[in-house]
Design a protein around this motif. Sequence first.
Motif, short mmCIF file in Angstrom:
data_model
loop_
_atom_site.label_atom_id
_atom_site.label_comp_id
_atom_site.label_asym_id
_atom_site.label_seq_id
_atom_site.Cartn_x
_atom_site.Cartn_y
_atom_site.Cartn_z
N UNK A 148 0.84 -1.20 0.00
CA UNK A 148 0.00 0.00 0.00
C UNK A 148 0.87 1.25 0.00
N UNK A 149 1.94 1.22 0.77
CA UNK A 149 2.86 2.36 0.79
C UNK A 149 3.47 2.58 -0.59
N UNK A 150 3.85 1.49 -1.24
CA UNK A 150 4.46 1.60 -2.56
C UNK A 150 3.49 2.23 -3.56
N UNK A 151 2.22 1.84 -3.50
CA UNK A 151 1.22 2.40 -4.41
C UNK A 151 1.04 3.89 -4.22
N UNK A 152 1.31 4.37 -3.01
CA UNK A 152 1.18 5.79 -2.71
C UNK A 152 2.51 6.54 -2.87
N UNK A 153 3.52 5.86 -3.42
CA UNK A 153 4.82 6.50 -3.59
C UNK A 153 5.58 6.64 -2.29
N UNK A 154 5.33 5.71 -1.36
CA UNK A 154 5.99 5.76 -0.06
C UNK A 154 6.67 4.43 0.24
N UNK A 155 7.46 4.41 1.29
CA UNK A 155 8.06 3.18 1.80
C UNK A 155 7.91 3.18 3.32
N UNK A 156 8.05 2.01 3.93
CA UNK A 156 7.86 1.88 5.37
C UNK A 156 9.22 1.76 6.06
N UNK A 157 9.42 2.56 7.09
CA UNK A 157 10.64 2.54 7.88
C UNK A 157 10.29 2.57 9.37
N UNK A 158 11.11 1.95 10.20
CA UNK A 158 10.99 2.13 11.64
C UNK A 158 11.77 3.39 11.99
N UNK A 159 11.07 4.40 12.46
CA UNK A 159 11.68 5.70 12.71
C UNK A 159 11.76 6.02 14.19
N UNK A 160 12.85 6.64 14.57
CA UNK A 160 12.97 7.30 15.87
C UNK A 160 12.77 8.78 15.61
N UNK A 161 11.76 9.37 16.26
CA UNK A 161 11.41 10.76 15.98
C UNK A 161 11.43 11.55 17.29
N UNK A 162 12.24 12.59 17.31
CA UNK A 162 12.36 13.45 18.48
C UNK A 162 12.06 14.88 18.02
N UNK A 163 11.07 15.52 18.66
CA UNK A 163 10.65 16.85 18.23
C UNK A 163 10.55 17.80 19.41
N UNK A 216 8.99 12.20 21.96
CA UNK A 216 9.97 11.21 21.55
C UNK A 216 9.24 9.90 21.28
N UNK A 217 9.38 9.36 20.08
CA UNK A 217 8.62 8.17 19.73
C UNK A 217 9.38 7.30 18.74
N UNK A 218 9.08 6.02 18.78
CA UNK A 218 9.64 5.04 17.84
C UNK A 218 8.48 4.22 17.32
N UNK A 219 8.31 4.19 16.02
CA UNK A 219 7.24 3.39 15.42
C UNK A 219 7.47 3.27 13.91
N UNK A 220 6.85 2.27 13.27
CA UNK A 220 6.92 2.21 11.82
C UNK A 220 6.09 3.32 11.21
N UNK A 221 6.52 3.83 10.08
CA UNK A 221 5.79 4.91 9.42
C UNK A 221 6.05 4.85 7.92
N UNK A 222 5.06 5.34 7.17
CA UNK A 222 5.24 5.52 5.74
C UNK A 222 5.89 6.87 5.50
N UNK A 223 6.95 6.89 4.66
CA UNK A 223 7.57 8.15 4.28
C UNK A 223 7.66 8.21 2.76
#
Length: 437
Positions: free
Chosen positions: A243-258, A270-277
């Motif tokens: 589904x991510x590929x069809x939308x021009x995205x890929x799935x990564x496990x991200x560490x996100x700090x904002x 601060x979070x860690x989770x899979x996400x489409x980018x």
Amino acid sequence: MTVQLRPEAKPVRVALLGCGTVGTEVVRLLHEQADDLAARVGAPVELAGVAVRRPHKHHDVPAELLTTDAAGLIASDVDVVVEVIGGIEPARTLLLDALRAGRSVVTANKALLAEHGAELFEAADAAGADLYFEAAVAGAIPLLRPLRESLAGDRITRVMGIVNGTTNFILSAMDGTGASYAETLEEATQLGYAEADPTADVDGFDAAAKAAILASLAFHTRVTAADVYREGIAAVSAADVAAARELGRTVKLLAICEREADDEGEAVSVRVHPAMIPRSHPLAGVNGAFNAVFVEADAAGQLMFYGQGAGGAPTASAVLGDLVAVARNRVMGGRGPRESAYADLPVRPMGRTPTRYHISLDVADRSGVLSQVAAVFAEHDVSIAVVRQEGRGADASLVVVTHSAPDAALRSTVDKIAGLPVVREVVSVMRVEGEEL
């Protein structure tokens, strides 16, 4: 090669705790690069001893250096303690003893720093000792020192990255081959990218510890692993990746700090989770077991750090870099940077953190379905960015991508939608990062 040493320089004596994959490489590099290290430090760097549990298994280390008495080695005439044991205990007790005795410490122990970093820093400050830990996050990639020193005059607003090679290998393989999570995990294990027990990696614990360290440095705030919202990748399906590929995205496990401000003031999330980018994002092209971290700062703008995030030699390279720094401080009489936690910002709970969702639903293929689903989004004040519906006989597939909203509102929306009579199943829910709509 002629090595220029300070006339009064005594050897900097190093105690090594642990001699597994990384420790073995540290011993090798200390031996092979002895002259270069002495030139860079201004004094010889001498390995005083190596503490291990089973000396008979370490044939590559001179027998006279091996000991099972780690505490005794630390208490001997050493200047620097290098710890590559991992885990919380006995590493915590040993390093606290070393720091309290005035020994400088170099550690690659992300779990320990994420749980007890404040305690270690306080011990280092009280004794006037150095505490360096570049190898704790992203292996050989020079990341922590830029956050800690190079960007110390800037205001960092976001750190987002791929900091676990095992999960990135698995997700990259799923994206490239269409294989399932179970199949790619088995392949990763066979190739040595995943441990026999991969829990720390695939459930996000490893990345969460690293995220806590990154957030602490970037935002001058004490963040522990317990503050990090965490999801692993075990629930990511081949259908999610497709589904991510069809939308021009890929799935990564991200560490996100904002670091952001809202009506309640400034805070960090601060979070860690899979996400489409989006596949156009710099992190989308990071494949295999490589790591990369994307940093955003007010003055510096956007920066990206990329390279091998694990492995014996890359991690040992980071350890040796720290060792040179603390040894040079010993010889010259200086000190490295101390903990910077002056901002003391609150950690925003995940429910208040703005995110975006990609939601895939199996629904009844009849009129009025979309309006019922849309009404639930409106009820929770969640704006829809993209809708796609495909019929399959009596059923249909409905995909919704939202605009940014508090995570709690998005969660409540999904829960309410799941209870609609027209919704057969909530097939998947995944966050979307790296783009603005």
